[in-house]
Design a protein around this motif. Structure first.
Motif, PDB file in Angstrom:
ATOM      1  N   TYR A  56      72.400  31.311  92.402  1.00 37.73           N
ATOM      2  CA  TYR A  56      70.937  31.357  92.294  1.00 37.73           C
ATOM      3  C   TYR A  56      70.181  30.659  93.428  1.00 37.73           C
ATOM      4  O   TYR A  56      68.955  30.731  93.484  1.00 37.73           O
ATOM      5  CB  TYR A  56      70.504  30.745  90.956  1.00 37.73           C
TER       6      TYR A  56
ATOM      7  N   VAL B 103      67.943  23.248  81.889  1.00 37.45           N
ATOM      8  CA  VAL B 103      68.629  24.504  82.178  1.00 37.45           C
ATOM      9  C   VAL B 103      70.129  24.261  82.363  1.00 37.45           C
ATOM     10  O   VAL B 103      70.963  25.021  81.873  1.00 37.45           O
ATOM     11  CB  VAL B 103      68.016  25.147  83.441  1.00 37.45           C
TER      12      VAL B 103
ATOM     13  N   SER C 120      72.634  16.709  76.084  1.00 41.09           N
ATOM     14  CA  SER C 120      72.191  15.684  77.025  1.00 41.09           C
ATOM     15  C   SER C 120      73.012  14.410  76.922  1.00 41.09           C
ATOM     16  O   SER C 120      73.302  13.771  77.929  1.00 41.09           O
ATOM     17  CB  SER C 120      70.734  15.338  76.775  1.00 41.09           C
TER      18      SER C 120
ATOM     19  N   TYR D  64      74.621  12.688  80.056  1.00 38.41           N
ATOM     20  CA  TYR D  64      74.108  11.386  80.495  1.00 38.41           C
ATOM     21  C   TYR D  64      75.200  10.321  80.489  1.00 38.41           C
ATOM     22  O   TYR D  64      75.163   9.385  81.286  1.00 38.41           O
ATOM     23  CB  TYR D  64      72.926  10.930  79.631  1.00 38.41           C
TER      24      TYR D  64
ATOM     25  N   TRP E  69      68.583  10.571  76.797  1.00 38.87           N
ATOM     26  CA  TRP E  69      68.867  11.887  76.192  1.00 38.87           C
ATOM     27  C   TRP E  69      68.038  12.166  74.951  1.00 38.87           C
ATOM     28  O   TRP E  69      68.063  13.259  74.423  1.00 38.87           O
ATOM     29  CB  TRP E  69      70.358  12.026  75.864  1.00 38.87           C
TER      30      TRP E  69
ATOM     31  N   ASP F 103      64.296  14.246  75.479  1.00 35.39           N
ATOM     32  CA  ASP F 103      64.439  15.645  75.885  1.00 35.39           C
ATOM     33  C   ASP F 103      63.184  16.487  75.726  1.00 35.39           C
ATOM     34  O   ASP F 103      62.749  17.170  76.635  1.00 35.39           O
ATOM     35  CB  ASP F 103      65.560  16.286  75.060  1.00 35.39           C
TER      36      ASP F 103
ATOM     37  N   GLU G 136      58.482  28.004  93.374  1.00 35.32           N
ATOM     38  CA  GLU G 136      58.738  26.587  93.097  1.00 35.32           C
ATOM     39  C   GLU G 136      57.816  26.062  92.007  1.00 35.32           C
ATOM     40  O   GLU G 136      58.245  25.316  91.126  1.00 35.32           O
ATOM     41  CB  GLU G 136      58.599  25.765  94.381  1.00 35.32           C
TER      42      GLU G 136
ATOM     43  N   LEU H 177      59.035  27.287  88.647  1.00 32.69           N
ATOM     44  CA  LEU H 177      60.211  26.561  88.162  1.00 32.69           C
ATOM     45  C   LEU H 177      59.815  25.185  87.615  1.00 32.69           C
ATOM     46  O   LEU H 177      60.363  24.730  86.616  1.00 32.69           O
ATOM     47  CB  LEU H 177      61.241  26.407  89.285  1.00 32.69           C
ATOM     48  N   ILE H 178      58.862  24.546  88.268  1.00 30.99           N
ATOM     49  CA  ILE H 178      58.404  23.239  87.790  1.00 30.99           C
ATOM     50  C   ILE H 178      57.696  23.385  86.448  1.00 30.99           C
ATOM     51  O   ILE H 178      57.989  22.671  85.494  1.00 30.99           O
ATOM     52  CB  ILE H 178      57.481  22.572  88.835  1.00 30.99           C
TER      53      ILE H 178
ATOM     54  N   ALA I 244      58.011  25.706  84.296  1.00 28.58           N
ATOM     55  CA  ALA I 244      58.968  26.126  83.263  1.00 28.58           C
ATOM     56  C   ALA I 244      59.764  24.930  82.756  1.00 28.58           C
ATOM     57  O   ALA I 244      60.101  24.851  81.576  1.00 28.58           O
ATOM     58  CB  ALA I 244      59.904  27.196  83.807  1.00 28.58           C
ATOM     59  N   ALA I 245      60.042  23.962  83.650  1.00 28.49           N
ATOM     60  CA  ALA I 245      60.759  22.765  83.227  1.00 28.49           C
ATOM     61  C   ALA I 245      59.926  21.979  82.218  1.00 28.49           C
ATOM     62  O   ALA I 245      60.453  21.231  81.415  1.00 28.49           O
ATOM     63  CB  ALA I 245      61.101  21.908  84.445  1.00 28.49           C
ATOM     64  N   PHE I 246      58.610  22.166  82.248  1.00 28.68           N
ATOM     65  CA  PHE I 246      57.732  21.503  81.275  1.00 28.68           C
ATOM     66  C   PHE I 246      57.435  22.389  80.070  1.00 28.68           C
ATOM     67  O   PHE I 246      56.504  22.135  79.318  1.00 28.68           O
ATOM     68  CB  PHE I 246      56.446  21.038  81.961  1.00 28.68           C
ATOM     69  N   GLU I 247      58.231  23.417  79.933  1.00 31.49           N
ATOM     70  CA  GLU I 247      58.204  24.286  78.761  1.00 31.49           C
ATOM     71  C   GLU I 247      56.827  24.844  78.421  1.00 31.49           C
ATOM     72  O   GLU I 247      56.318  24.678  77.323  1.00 31.49           O
ATOM     73  CB  GLU I 247      58.834  23.561  77.560  1.00 31.49           C
TER      74      GLU I 247
ATOM     75  N   ALA J 298      67.497  33.461  88.229  1.00 34.78           N
ATOM     76  CA  ALA J 298      67.688  32.222  87.464  1.00 34.78           C
ATOM     77  C   ALA J 298      66.561  32.011  86.449  1.00 34.78           C
ATOM     78  O   ALA J 298      66.692  31.194  85.533  1.00 34.78           O
ATOM     79  CB  ALA J 298      67.767  31.030  88.406  1.00 34.78           C
TER      80      ALA J 298
ATOM     81  N   GLU K 125      65.487  33.572  83.937  1.00 27.52           N
ATOM     82  CA  GLU K 125      65.853  33.792  82.536  1.00 27.52           C
ATOM     83  C   GLU K 125      66.387  32.502  81.910  1.00 27.52           C
ATOM     84  O   GLU K 125      66.055  32.163  80.786  1.00 27.52           O
ATOM     85  CB  GLU K 125      66.894  34.907  82.464  1.00 27.52           C
ATOM     86  N   GLY K 126      67.215  31.784  82.663  1.00 22.28           N
ATOM     87  CA  GLY K 126      67.751  30.508  82.201  1.00 22.28           C
ATOM     88  C   GLY K 126      66.681  29.442  82.001  1.00 22.28           C
ATOM     89  O   GLY K 126      66.880  28.475  81.282  1.00 22.28           O
ATOM     90  N   TYR K 127      65.545  29.635  82.657  1.00 23.08           N
ATOM     91  CA  TYR K 127      64.395  28.737  82.503  1.00 23.08           C
ATOM     92  C   TYR K 127      63.453  29.237  81.402  1.00 23.08           C
ATOM     93  O   TYR K 127      62.328  28.745  81.275  1.00 23.08           O
ATOM     94  CB  TYR K 127      63.617  28.640  83.819  1.00 23.08           C
ATOM     95  N   ASP K 128      63.920  30.221  80.646  1.00 31.39           N
ATOM     96  CA  ASP K 128      63.108  30.857  79.600  1.00 31.39           C
ATOM     97  C   ASP K 128      61.842  31.524  80.131  1.00 31.39           C
ATOM     98  O   ASP K 128      60.848  31.659  79.412  1.00 31.39           O
ATOM     99  CB  ASP K 128      62.741  29.850  78.489  1.00 31.39           C
TER     100      ASP K 128
END
Lengths: 110, 102, 131
Positions: free
Chosen positions: A58, A66, A82, A86, C5, C8, C36, C39-40, C42-45, C80, C82-85
């Protein structure tokens, strides 16, 4: 900044990430881990190799969420969480494991 | 030798190619580079215009910019010539001067 | 104190974000910048929708090979998402057709919508970012 690997000097950025991912070899991960005061086990290698494959496919380093999900899919639920990751990489699985794998810092990882 | 006109903008977004063609004398050549290469492909709404321009101009397209964009020589309109970087340099020396439309 | 953890799930409202991609991939920096930012976010849903229209459809053209121009080929990264929803990818029909392309030419599965449908979709968003 640079690190010494097998007699070669490899350039790294100010956070310790390899400047050129094509210069990566397994020894890079071993040496970076040693500098962090840890030793790599098969469990670490499983994640590092997974990240290398992910990047190959990718062209990015995955965000931690992810990565966790993808590891779970590939290596099983007991590893795709996690806590497990971790414990292996206490500085953060995406950040630390990506660094050992020679990848850039994950996008969106602060 | 007349002039070589280079066009580096997409024909779908800018009028650069039209302007270059309007200001190119008969015998002048056009070289499509960077996003300008999008004018070189068959099946698009600008293909007929480019084909018509072949009557008065040699039209070249830069190969590395074609492959970078997921296209290949078989997408290129018949009559256009694909050149590599070496060919680009040859064109620049072959023609009297270069007008780089931006 | 929470362990890392346990941190999350990020709290906060989920908003509908639409990213409108209108530029070809390598002539300008817009396409890469957009990717970019996506992707950022998406990381914050967040609830993310991507649109490819005008020259933006070229971003997801198959078989890009940038070796000879010395620029990174970032087209594999769209796969990629898809993996990030990020699964809501739309392409404008008119843009695709005027460039002689079909969905077979694209690196990711997309939904093709016409201009009117796209306009409706834009009205449904809370935040629209255009690149």
């Amino acid at each position: 900044m640079a690190i010494e690997v097998n007699g070669k000097t490899l350039e790294v950025d100010e956070e310790g990430y390899l400047a050129d991912l094509n210069q990566w070899e397994p020894e890079v991960a071993t040496i970076m881990a040693k500098e962090d005061g840890s030793e790599l086990t098969d469990a670490h290698w499983e994640v590092i190799n997974f990240l290398r494959e992910y990047y190959e496919e990718y062209q990015i380093a995955p965000a931690v969420r992810v990565l966790t999900k993808a590891i779970g899919k590939k290596l099983g639920k007991d590893k795709g969480n996690s806590k497990y990751l971790y414990e292996l990489f206490p500085y953060g699985p995406a950040k630390q494991a990506c660094k050992y794998a020679g990848l850039p810092k994950p996008t969106g990882c602060v | 030798m007349p002039m070589l006109h280079t066009v580096n903008k997409s024909p779908f977004e800018r009028r650069t190619l039209d302007t270059a063609l309007r200001h190119a004398v008969k015998g002048a050549a056009i070289l499509l580079i960077e996003d300008g290469v999008y004018a070189a492909f068959d099946g698009t709404v600008v293909a007929d215009k480019v084909r018509a321009a072949l009557a008065d101009h040699k039209i070249y397209v830069l190969g590395p910019d074609v492959t970078a964009r997921g296209m290949s020589e078989h997408h290129v309109i018949d009559g256009l010539e694909v050149v590599d970087y070496g060919g680009f340099v040859d064109l620049v020396t072959e023609y009297d001067k270069v007008q780089s439309w931006l | 104190m929470a362990e890392p953890w346990e941190d999350d799930e990020l709290e906060g409202p989920v908003r509908k974000f639409m990213y409108v991609n209108r530029r070809a991939p390598y002539g300008t920096i817009y396409a890469l910048e957009s990717l970019e930012v996506v992707l950022i976010a998406a990381a914050f849903e967040q609830d993310v929708t991507l649109v490819f229209m005008d020259d933006g459809v070229y971003q997801i053209k198959k078989e890009q090979n940038t070796e000879a121009i010395g620029v990174k080929n970032f087209s594999p990264t769209y796969r990629a998402l898809e993996g990030y929803d990020v699964e809501k990818l739309y392409v404008e029909k008119e843009s695709l057709e005027s460039r002689g392309l079909t969905t077979d030419d694209l690196v990711v599965p997309v939904q093709v919508v016409n201009r009117d449908q796209l306009a409706e979709l834009m009205e449904e968003q809370e935040v629209i970012l255009s690149f």
